[in-house]
Design an enzyme around this catalytic site. Structure first.
Site, PDB file in Angstrom:
ATOM      1  N   HIS A  64     -26.550  -7.462  17.614  1.00 31.44           N
ATOM      2  CA  HIS A  64     -27.687  -7.556  18.768  1.00 31.44           C
ATOM      3  C   HIS A  64     -28.759  -8.264  18.308  1.00 31.44           C
ATOM      4  O   HIS A  64     -29.214  -8.524  17.024  1.00 31.44           O
ATOM      5  CB  HIS A  64     -28.169  -6.030  18.763  1.00 31.44           C
ATOM      6  CG  HIS A  64     -27.328  -4.992  19.004  1.00 31.44           C
ATOM      7  ND1 HIS A  64     -27.024  -4.303  20.105  1.00 31.44           N
ATOM      8  CD2 HIS A  64     -26.600  -4.144  18.130  1.00 31.44           C
ATOM      9  CE1 HIS A  64     -25.933  -3.268  19.878  1.00 31.44           C
ATOM     10  NE2 HIS A  64     -25.853  -3.487  18.569  1.00 31.44           N
ATOM     11  N   HIS A  96     -31.137  -5.983  25.500  1.00 24.51           N
ATOM     12  CA  HIS A  96     -30.440  -6.652  24.127  1.00 24.51           C
ATOM     13  C   HIS A  96     -29.558  -7.596  24.530  1.00 24.51           C
ATOM     14  O   HIS A  96     -28.933  -7.538  25.875  1.00 24.51           O
ATOM     15  CB  HIS A  96     -30.094  -5.369  23.452  1.00 24.51           C
ATOM     16  CG  HIS A  96     -28.616  -4.912  23.778  1.00 24.51           C
ATOM     17  ND1 HIS A  96     -27.869  -4.514  22.983  1.00 24.51           N
ATOM     18  CD2 HIS A  96     -28.345  -4.437  25.255  1.00 24.51           C
ATOM     19  CE1 HIS A  96     -26.868  -3.862  23.508  1.00 24.51           C
ATOM     20  NE2 HIS A  96     -27.334  -3.680  24.958  1.00 24.51           N
ATOM     21  N   SER A 135     -21.643  -0.875  17.051  1.00 21.91           N
ATOM     22  CA  SER A 135     -21.230  -1.514  18.255  1.00 21.91           C
ATOM     23  C   SER A 135     -20.861  -2.959  18.054  1.00 21.91           C
ATOM     24  O   SER A 135     -20.238  -3.606  18.895  1.00 21.91           O
ATOM     25  CB  SER A 135     -22.265  -1.366  19.522  1.00 21.91           C
ATOM     26  OG  SER A 135     -22.341   0.186  19.748  1.00 21.91           O
ATOM     27  N   CYS A 182     -22.387  -5.885  26.314  1.00 20.39           N
ATOM     28  CA  CYS A 182     -22.634  -4.694  26.873  1.00 20.39           C
ATOM     29  C   CYS A 182     -22.561  -4.767  28.202  1.00 20.39           C
ATOM     30  O   CYS A 182     -22.997  -5.995  28.800  1.00 20.39           O
ATOM     31  CB  CYS A 182     -24.261  -4.353  26.333  1.00 20.39           C
ATOM     32  SG  CYS A 182     -24.635  -2.910  26.849  1.00 20.39           S
ATOM     33  N   GLN A 226     -28.273   4.325  18.422  1.00 21.54           N
ATOM     34  CA  GLN A 226     -27.704   4.416  17.151  1.00 21.54           C
ATOM     35  C   GLN A 226     -28.965   3.712  16.221  1.00 21.54           C
ATOM     36  O   GLN A 226     -29.598   3.211  16.602  1.00 21.54           O
ATOM     37  CB  GLN A 226     -26.760   2.915  16.755  1.00 21.54           C
ATOM     38  CG  GLN A 226     -25.342   3.651  17.410  1.00 21.54           C
ATOM     39  CD  GLN A 226     -24.325   2.633  17.271  1.00 21.54           C
ATOM     40  OE1 GLN A 226     -23.928   2.125  16.357  1.00 21.54           O
ATOM     41  NE2 GLN A 226     -23.813   1.970  18.475  1.00 21.54           N
TER      42      GLN A 226
END
Length: 122
Positions: free
Chosen positions: A116, A14, A113, A72, A90
């Site tokens: 994405h 991702h 977060s 990330c 998630q």
């Protein structure tokens, strides 16, 4: 049920762009959170939409972009998160990944977060 989405584990990469609404406003490339705190949700989504278009059109390589852009720590591996099962990510991320075919790239997926795009790799 023997559909591809009923599998036990998937593997995905991702690209994450964090923003003001992200639960953790710091990353490996922005440890102080200066850029993240000044990035709106809409800006993060716009950036990812442009990146996704470049990848789909062949102008950019997913893994190369992930290495440069993703907030990330998986960026070091071209965005590779390795294999994971249900209940490990998630919910919106999990649902999007399990809904993709191998090699397919998601639209924008939003989690706590940040924003994405996901590429299912296995």
């Amino acid at each position: 049920m023997s559909t591809s989405s009923s599998t036990d584990k998937v593997k995905a990469s991702h690209i994450l762009i964090k923003h003001q609404g992200s639960r953790r406003k710091a990353s490996w490339k922005d440890p102080e959170g200066r850029v993240i705190n000044n990035t709106t949700r809409d800006s993060a989504v716009s950036q990812l939409q442009a990146i996704r278009e470049d990848i789909l059109s062949g102008k950019a390589n997913f893994e190369d972009v992930a290495t440069r852009v993703s907030d990330c720590s998986s960026a070091k591996r071209g965005g590779d998160l390795g294999p994971f099962g249900r209940g490990q990510m998630q919910k919106p991320f999990e649902e999007a990944t399990f809904g993709l075919k191998v090699g397919e790239i998601s639209g924008i997926v939003e989690t706590d977060s940040g924003a994405h795009i996901i590429k299912r790799t296995a």
